[in-house]
Design a protein around this motif. Structure first.
Motif, PDB file in Angstrom:
ATOM      1  N   ASP A 147       0.841  -1.205   0.000  1.00  0.00           N
ATOM      2  CA  ASP A 147       0.000   0.000   0.000  1.00  0.00           C
ATOM      3  C   ASP A 147       0.872   1.249   0.000  1.00  0.00           C
ATOM      4  O   ASP A 147       2.013   1.201   0.472  1.00  0.00           O
TER       5      ASP A 147
ATOM      6  N   HIS B  98       1.661   3.568   1.833  1.00  0.00           N
ATOM      7  CA  HIS B  98       1.868   4.170   3.168  1.00  0.00           C
ATOM      8  C   HIS B  98       3.210   3.701   3.722  1.00  0.00           C
ATOM      9  O   HIS B  98       3.813   2.767   3.207  1.00  0.00           O
TER      10      HIS B  98
ATOM     11  N   ALA C 296      -7.021   7.377   3.423  1.00  0.00           N
ATOM     12  CA  ALA C 296      -7.069   6.359   2.366  1.00  0.00           C
ATOM     13  C   ALA C 296      -8.475   6.276   1.758  1.00  0.00           C
ATOM     14  O   ALA C 296      -9.458   6.472   2.470  1.00  0.00           O
ATOM     15  N   PRO C 297      -8.598   6.006   0.444  1.00  0.00           N
ATOM     16  CA  PRO C 297      -9.928   5.814  -0.171  1.00  0.00           C
ATOM     17  C   PRO C 297     -10.466   4.415   0.156  1.00  0.00           C
ATOM     18  O   PRO C 297      -9.700   3.458   0.193  1.00  0.00           O
ATOM     19  N   TYR C 298     -11.782   4.300   0.438  1.00  0.00           N
ATOM     20  CA  TYR C 298     -12.418   3.008   0.752  1.00  0.00           C
ATOM     21  C   TYR C 298     -13.669   2.836  -0.108  1.00  0.00           C
ATOM     22  O   TYR C 298     -14.283   3.840  -0.511  1.00  0.00           O
ATOM     23  N   PRO C 299     -14.103   1.606  -0.411  1.00  0.00           N
ATOM     24  CA  PRO C 299     -15.267   1.384  -1.291  1.00  0.00           C
ATOM     25  C   PRO C 299     -16.606   1.689  -0.598  1.00  0.00           C
ATOM     26  O   PRO C 299     -17.640   1.660  -1.249  1.00  0.00           O
ATOM     27  N   PHE C 300     -16.670   1.968   0.666  1.00  0.00           N
ATOM     28  CA  PHE C 300     -17.936   2.234   1.366  1.00  0.00           C
ATOM     29  C   PHE C 300     -18.214   3.724   1.438  1.00  0.00           C
ATOM     30  O   PHE C 300     -17.291   4.493   1.705  1.00  0.00           O
TER      31      PHE C 300
END
Ligand code: NAD
Length: 485
Positions: A133, A135, A481-485
């Motif tokens: 990732d 990070h 961070a981008p998340y799908p929810f």
């Protein structure tokens, strides 16, 4: 002021300072003469919980103290063991029945433990971890929190400070429960050293007591890690209790250590090593040589040399006489040693020297021609007894050495090539070639396998950091961070 002025510690325990304990008081008694040497305070279960809660409060500030300051306090503590060596020696001799050189060794190792610990605060405390990732990913080590240290009576200073010093240096607070039989020379002395070294109040607490207080400082909610040194029976209880309360427990337990004497050995040197291994501090050491496994070609000569030593080593009060062996710690322990010797003789073992006691002074004892099922061979005696068995083949020697539930220390004396051939087959946490079984240094990872412990290690930066810190996974990235929810 003297380090151990009785006005300071008499009838007291130590919770943020010297206070009376809820468990009353207990006489400090000389094992050599029965004379009362003083009186210590005893803790209650409530005191144990309070000590842990107060330690937890103090730990937060201590963990945030700059490493340089923590290191300076540990160095000062090490120096103070040197400054007060004579006074501490006097107590280790009178209270624990140590001969002066043994007391001196304890103080020397205690100094070394503090100096070694002073390097820990500035030691690397983690690593950078590769990650898929975007990070930064790290493992960092943090203090465990409150560490309980429970110690036995035999080498009480070393077996306490070897956990106390690294645990404190690494930013933990410590709740210490010494054996009440040695709570001045290896209890009050340690508290006073850290007081004078400038350790902030609350970081080190001491609750004197027996098994009840021991169990309380294992289960106290504020305690995270337990460092226990003592018998296998008590260690099992501490392990069970620790598991119930989800505490990490480091258990350093009993031993029944083998010394293998190879063919062609220099018998005089081997007997000197064997005598030291079995009789040093009256055989009251976890690493004591409890089983001499001797090749048939040198057997008679070795037994005779050991008997000769047993008959000539002086036994008596180390506070008044120059002796090689002092007293056993108390009458119960003396009676236990006597009963194992008597039982072994009834079972057909040959009493070649010693075998009797006056008061707590037990004569150096040699039991020869033993069989593996005899009591003195199977059991940890914790007295000055050298049990001996004869072997013919190397396979037999290995089988005899491994035929024990314990696995702490093994020594092999003789040809190094022959020793190397069998060394890898031995189940033991410590292995010495051409030394007997008793040894310790502040920087070595000390520990045993099987019924001698959980394979944990004390000593040296690697083992101590593993024992007294927790790992934390830490990540950092520039934006959320981008998340799908
Ligand atoms: P012990 O187990 O009776 O006592 C040791 C300490 O544990 C004491 O402080 C005691 O008060 C405390 N204790 C006893 N029962 C407890 C319980 N249920 N819960 C919590 N604490 C409890 O041991 P001992 O007979 O006094 O000491 C000798 C033993 O220690 C021997 O078996 C020896 O081999 C072992 N030992 C091991 C090491 C090592 O590093 N492996 C070193 C020295 C001694």
């Amino acid at each position: 002021m003297a380090l151990l002025d009785p006005k300071i510690w008499t009838d007291k325990i130590y919770i943020n300072g010297w206070v009376a304990g809820g468990g009353g008081t207990r006489d400090v008694v000389s094992p050599a003469t029965g004379e009362k040497l003083g009186s210590i305070g005893m803790a209650s279960v409530a005191d144990a919980n309070k000590a842990a809660a107060e330690a937890a409060k103090a730990q937060v500030g201590w963990a945030a103290t700059p490493p340089e300051q923590r290191a300076a306090i540990m160095r000062k503590a090490g120096e103070l063991f040197g400054t007060y060596a004579a006074e501490i020696t006097d107590w280790l001799v009178k209270e624990a029945g140590s001969i002066p050189p043994k007391a001196g060794l304890e103080i020397h190792v205690a100094e070394g433990e503090c100096f070694e610990a002073s390097s820990l605060p500035s030691h690397p405390m983690g690593s950078v971890l590769p990650s898929n990732d975007p990070h930064w990913s790290f493992m960092r080590r943090r203090p465990a929190g409150v560490v309980t240290v429970i110690a036995p009576f035999n080498f009480p200073l070393i077996l306490s400070i070897r956990s106390i010093a690294p645990a404190i240096a690494l930013g933990n607070a410590v709740v210490f429960k010494p054996d009440p039989r040695t709570a001045v020379g290896a209890g009050a002395a340690i508290v006073r050293i850290f007081e004078e070294a400038g350790l902030p109040a609350g970081v080190f607490q001491m609750v004197n007591g027996g098994a009840d207080v021991g169990e309380a400082v294992v289960s106290a909610p504020d305690v995270r890690v337990v460092s226990f040194t003592g018998s296998t029976a008590a260690g099992r209880k501490v392990g069970e209790l620790g598991a119930q309360h989800l505490k990490r427990t480091h258990l350093e337990l009993g031993g029944n250590n083998a010394l293998i004497i190879l063919p062609g050995v220099d018998v005089a040197k081997a007997a000197s090593a064997g005598a030291f291994g079995s009789w040093m501090h009256q055989g009251q050491i976890c690493m004591t040589t409890g089983r001499h496994i001797v090749h048939e070609s040198v057997y008679d000569e070795y037994v005779a040399a050991l008997v000769e030593k047993a008959n000539h080593l002086p036994v008596g009060n180390p506070a008044t006489d120059q002796v090689a062996l002092g007293p056993i710690i108390d009458a119960n322990q003396t009676a236990k040693v006597q009963s194992i010797v008597d039982e072994t003789v009834k079972q057909g073992g040959k009493l070649a020297a010693g075998g009797t006691h006056e008061g707590n002074f037990f004569k150096p004892t040699v039991l020869a021609d033993l069989k593996p099922e005899m009591s003195a061979w199977k059991d940890e005696i914790f007295g000055p007894v050298a049990p001996i068995i004869k072997f013919s083949t190397m396979d037999e020697a290995v089988a005899l050495a491994n035929n024990s539930e314990y696995g702490l220390s093994v020594g092999i004396l003789g040809d190094v090539g022959e020793a190397m051939k069998i060394a890898d087959q031995l189940n033991t946490g410590i292995l010495h070639i051409n030394e007997q079984t008793v040894a310790d240094e502040a920087n070595i990872p000390f520990g045993g396998v099987g019924a001698s412990g959980t394979g944990s290690r004390f000593g040296g930066a690697e083992a101590n950091i593993e024992a007294f810190t927790e790992q934390q996974w830490l990540t950092v990235r520039p934006d959320i961070a981008p998340y799908p929810f």
